[in-house]
Design an enzyme around this catalytic site. Structure first.
Site, PDB file in Angstrom:
ATOM      1  N   GLU A  53       4.550   4.842   2.889  1.00  0.00           N
ATOM      2  CA  GLU A  53       3.607   4.932   1.778  1.00  0.00           C
ATOM      3  C   GLU A  53       4.318   4.536   0.496  1.00  0.00           C
ATOM      4  OE1 GLU A  53       1.917   8.836   1.357  1.00  0.00           O
ATOM      5  OE2 GLU A  53       1.518   9.048   3.508  1.00  0.00           O
ATOM      6  N   GLU A 112       5.480  13.609   6.339  1.00  0.00           N
ATOM      7  CA  GLU A 112       6.420  13.962   5.275  1.00  0.00           C
ATOM      8  C   GLU A 112       6.987  15.351   5.548  1.00  0.00           C
ATOM      9  OE1 GLU A 112       4.648  11.427   1.465  1.00  0.00           O
ATOM     10  OE2 GLU A 112       4.179  13.556   1.620  1.00  0.00           O
TER      11      GLU A 112
END
Length: 386
Positions: free
Chosen positions: A293, A155
């Site tokens: 995710e 991320e």
């Protein structure tokens, strides 16, 4: 097989969360954030539940010596876990996760406590290190076939307090890191010359990705590349914020509105529109997308438990159905926190690893229902020879 050929065989996906990416020293890191050592039996249970891909979040920089060399024992353990999946014919997405923020944070801000723009020297040194790590990893796994995919980061500049408002200006730096990752892997040759690689969008945020990391900014033409985003909307239902007590949403989906603390945004229409953006920007152009995710928190609540359970199932169903319909592969986030299922705070755990059994039944039923309802939009082109 190229990215488009394998994508349709990869959904649904599951995360070995809080495991090989956890902080901690040496092999003990694997159980520092959750209690169970990964085994073949656990992966067998993941396969038996119906998952076709496993994402393995992994740390590497924290397992390296002063010369930057990855610890041989750590590398061997990661390989063992990858092999559990390969043994079962499962696709694997192996990444360099948060990894103490060495590049996820410090590749985009000189400080991790306040935003300070990085200079060219910092970017160059991060590129060198990223290439070094991925050269080591890629060489170790060079002989693996297309069932193994590499994902460069996790991320990038995701920390809201540091990077909110900076997505556009930081995307060109991210694109340089994505480019470096791809170059390093390709340079090792063998099967890595054609392996499907996954690059992350800015903050793995859908809007920022489609706006600032358009297909022309990707490091390769279509065919060997996927794009990764994450999906935790709405946060009070999905658990990226403090999701207990009065800040929580216990119910999700237009059909499930009834009591206090309903989701007030981010329901079906929003999800459909977000996934549609990804189809337009990427999957329709030949770049499959992974939602690396996503999750909703299964909780034990004092309110309408049945309605909450239905909401969790429906969320997982919608994610998988809408993803499938748009050529997207969704990976459920799973932290192996079975105790959390019995609390108001909740847990996104689907597999109880200690017992190699499904315990998040509402989520699992939702995944299966969504996959069954969805229709993959991209057919393989068969060349007929007369």
């Amino acid at each position: 097989k190229d990215a488009q050929a394998i994508a349709k065989d990869m959904y649904p996906g599951w995360n070995l969360g809080n495991t090989l990416e956890a902080t901690g020293s040496g092999l003990d890191a694997e159980t520092s954030w959750q209690p169970t050592l990964t085994t073949q039996q656990i992966i067998d249970a993941v396969k038996a539940a119906g998952f076709k891909s496993v994402r393995i979040p992994c740390s590497w920089d924290i397992h390296s010596d002063s010369n930057g060399e990855i610890d041989a024992q750590w590398m061997a353990r990661v390989k063992q876990v990858v092999n559990y999946c390969i043994n079962d014919g499962i696709y694997v997405v192996l990444n360099d996760h948060w990894d103490n923020g060495w590049i996820e944070v410090l590749g985009f801000s000189k400080s991790s406590s306040s935003y300070q723009a990085v200079d060219e020297a910092t970017i160059t040194s991060k590129i060198t290190r990223l290439k070094d790590l991925w050269t080591q990893i890629a060489n170790e796994f060079k002989d693996y076939d297309e069932h193994l995919l590499f994902a460069g980061l996790n991320e990038p500049f995701q920390e809201y307090s540091l990077f909110s408002g900076h997505h556009e200006e930081l995307t060109p730096i991210l694109c340089r890191y994505n480019q470096a990752f791809v170059e390093a892997v390709r340079a090792t040759g063998g099967n890595n010359a054609q392996r499907t690689l996954v690059v992350q969008g800015p903050s793995t945020n859908i809007n920022s990705s489609v706006n600032y990391m358009t297909a022309d900014k990707l490091p390769e033409t279509a065919g060997r590349l996927m794009v990764e985003v994450h999906y935790y909307d709405p946060g009070q239902f999905c658990g990226t914020f403090d999701a207990s007590g009065d800040n929580a949403f216990y119910f999700w989906g237009a059909a499930n509105h009834s009591t206090d603390h309903n989701a007030t945004y981010g329901e079906e229409a929003y999800m459909l529109s977000q996934f549609g953006l990804l189809k337009t920007a990427y999957t329709s152009l030949g770049y499959p997308v992974i939602i690396g995710e996503y999750a909703a928190l299964q909780r034990t609540i004092s309110g309408d438990q049945n309605k909450h359970n239905a909401s969790v199932k429906y969320f997982y169903q919608c994610v998988n159905e809408y993803a499938t319909n748009n050529g997207i592969i969704a990976f459920a986030w799973d932290t192996n926190d079975t105790n959390g299922l019995n609390s108001e705070g909740g847990s996104s755990t689907i597999i109880d690893r200690a017992n190699s059994a499904v315990v998040g039944n509402n989520a699992m039923e939702g995944v299966k229902a969504g996959v069954a309802a969805g229709k993959w939009p991209f057919l393989e082109h068969h060349h007929h020879h007369h």
